[in-house]
Design a protein around this motif. Sequence first.
Motif, short mmCIF file in Angstrom:
data_model
loop_
_atom_site.label_atom_id
_atom_site.label_comp_id
_atom_site.label_asym_id
_atom_site.label_seq_id
_atom_site.Cartn_x
_atom_site.Cartn_y
_atom_site.Cartn_z
N GLN A 182 10.74 9.63 -6.35
CA GLN A 182 10.35 9.11 -5.03
C GLN A 182 9.61 7.78 -5.14
O GLN A 182 9.83 6.88 -4.33
N ALA A 183 8.77 7.65 -6.15
CA ALA A 183 8.07 6.37 -6.35
C ALA A 183 9.06 5.26 -6.70
O ALA A 183 8.95 4.13 -6.21
N LEU A 184 10.04 5.58 -7.55
CA LEU A 184 11.06 4.59 -7.88
C LEU A 184 11.88 4.22 -6.65
O LEU A 184 12.22 3.04 -6.44
N GLY A 185 12.19 5.21 -5.81
CA GLY A 185 12.92 4.92 -4.58
C GLY A 185 12.12 4.05 -3.63
O GLY A 185 12.66 3.15 -2.99
N ALA A 186 10.81 4.31 -3.55
CA ALA A 186 9.96 3.47 -2.71
C ALA A 186 9.93 2.03 -3.21
O ALA A 186 9.94 1.07 -2.42
N GLU A 187 9.91 1.87 -4.53
CA GLU A 187 9.94 0.52 -5.10
C GLU A 187 11.26 -0.18 -4.78
O GLU A 187 11.28 -1.37 -4.41
N GLN A 225 0.81 -1.22 0.00
CA GLN A 225 0.00 0.00 0.00
C GLN A 225 0.85 1.27 0.00
O GLN A 225 0.47 2.27 -0.60
N ALA A 226 1.99 1.23 0.67
CA ALA A 226 2.86 2.42 0.68
C ALA A 226 3.38 2.71 -0.72
O ALA A 226 3.44 3.88 -1.15
N LEU A 227 3.75 1.68 -1.46
CA LEU A 227 4.20 1.87 -2.84
C LEU A 227 3.05 2.38 -3.71
O LEU A 227 3.26 3.24 -4.58
N ALA A 228 1.85 1.86 -3.50
CA ALA A 228 0.70 2.34 -4.27
C ALA A 228 0.44 3.82 -4.00
O ALA A 228 0.11 4.57 -4.93
N ALA A 229 0.62 4.25 -2.75
CA ALA A 229 0.44 5.67 -2.44
C ALA A 229 1.50 6.52 -3.13
O ALA A 229 1.21 7.60 -3.66
N ALA A 230 2.75 6.05 -3.15
CA ALA A 230 3.82 6.81 -3.83
C ALA A 230 3.55 6.90 -5.33
O ALA A 230 3.77 7.95 -5.95
N ARG A 231 3.06 5.82 -5.92
CA ARG A 231 2.75 5.85 -7.34
C ARG A 231 1.58 6.79 -7.63
O ARG A 231 1.56 7.49 -8.65
N SER A 232 0.59 6.82 -6.74
CA SER A 232 -0.53 7.74 -6.93
C SER A 232 -0.08 9.18 -6.83
O SER A 232 -0.56 10.04 -7.60
N GLN A 233 0.83 9.48 -5.92
CA GLN A 233 1.36 10.84 -5.83
C GLN A 233 2.13 11.22 -7.10
O GLN A 233 2.04 12.36 -7.57
N ALA A 234 2.88 10.27 -7.65
CA ALA A 234 3.59 10.55 -8.90
C ALA A 234 2.61 10.80 -10.04
O ALA A 234 2.81 11.71 -10.86
N GLU A 235 1.54 10.03 -10.10
CA GLU A 235 0.54 10.24 -11.15
C GLU A 235 -0.16 11.58 -10.97
O GLU A 235 -0.44 12.29 -11.95
N SER A 236 -0.44 11.95 -9.72
CA SER A 236 -1.05 13.25 -9.46
C SER A 236 -0.14 14.39 -9.89
O SER A 236 -0.59 15.39 -10.46
#
Length: 293
Positions: free
Chosen positions: A137-142, A41-52
């Motif tokens: 940041q999303a890539l770093g979270a992944e 879920q944390a990665l999904a949140a980071a990806r959503s922020q990147a999409e936003s």
Amino acid sequence: MKWHDARRAMPAAVLAGLLSAPASAAETLEDAWARALAHDQALAAARSQAESAQLDAAAARAQRWPTVAVDGGYTWLDDAPAFDFAFTGLPITPPEIFGGDDFAMGSATVTVPVFTGGRISSSIAAAEARGRGAGAQALGAEQDLKYALADAYVGVLRARKALEVAASNVRTLEALVGDIGAMYERELVPKNDLLAVQVALADARQNQLRAANGAEIALASYNRRIGEPLERPAEIEESIPVPEGLPADLGALVKMATDQRTELDALQEQARAYGQMAKAERARVLPQVSLTG
């Protein structure tokens, strides 16, 4: 069964439960990564922020295009409006301005920016920099998730190996206790030797219980990372993929780490975004010219 017999049987039961392989095929680290990337879920949140952030950049680029504003209204009067000539004192019937007692009005306005002093360009550059920073940041979270999962994966293998060693030590000491006990019954060794190996066996069984508990904790941590129930049994492959093409020189490794660290990329993009935002604010003091029709 006596209590001490049941106590002796507990490590063997725990060991059999932890090391028994399920019917499904063994899981590899790549399989675990795929499941974790799909369920975290944390990665999904980071990806959503990147999409936003990407959508914000698209909205900023749309400021260059003409904007259309449409307005409309409908009015219903008690009576049709007419001119009033009562102040003249003449018997004149005032004509109605228009027939009917209702009317509708509508308008459309098109505005095209001509000169903004660089405000729009700076806003676009800031939004795009924020989008790149959010993507980093999303890539770093992944990458952090994959590293944590690999650590949990290796932790399960390490804990199970420790449990196997502890169980092997218990079996060896049990055989030794049997041999020393037989020798003691024939009065070949003193009782102190028998007591010493019995104490060593009790300590080995305690270590086996600790290893079994550590294996359960490691498996629960691994299951939590991939979004599975904590108590789910899992058989995992012992082969770990080895990275290829890494330089042996420390300086080259440091340079590679500096170039590929997503945190540094995210901070650089944030700095660029703040710089462009400052330019956009300074541009507001300049004349803002647009065409409206």
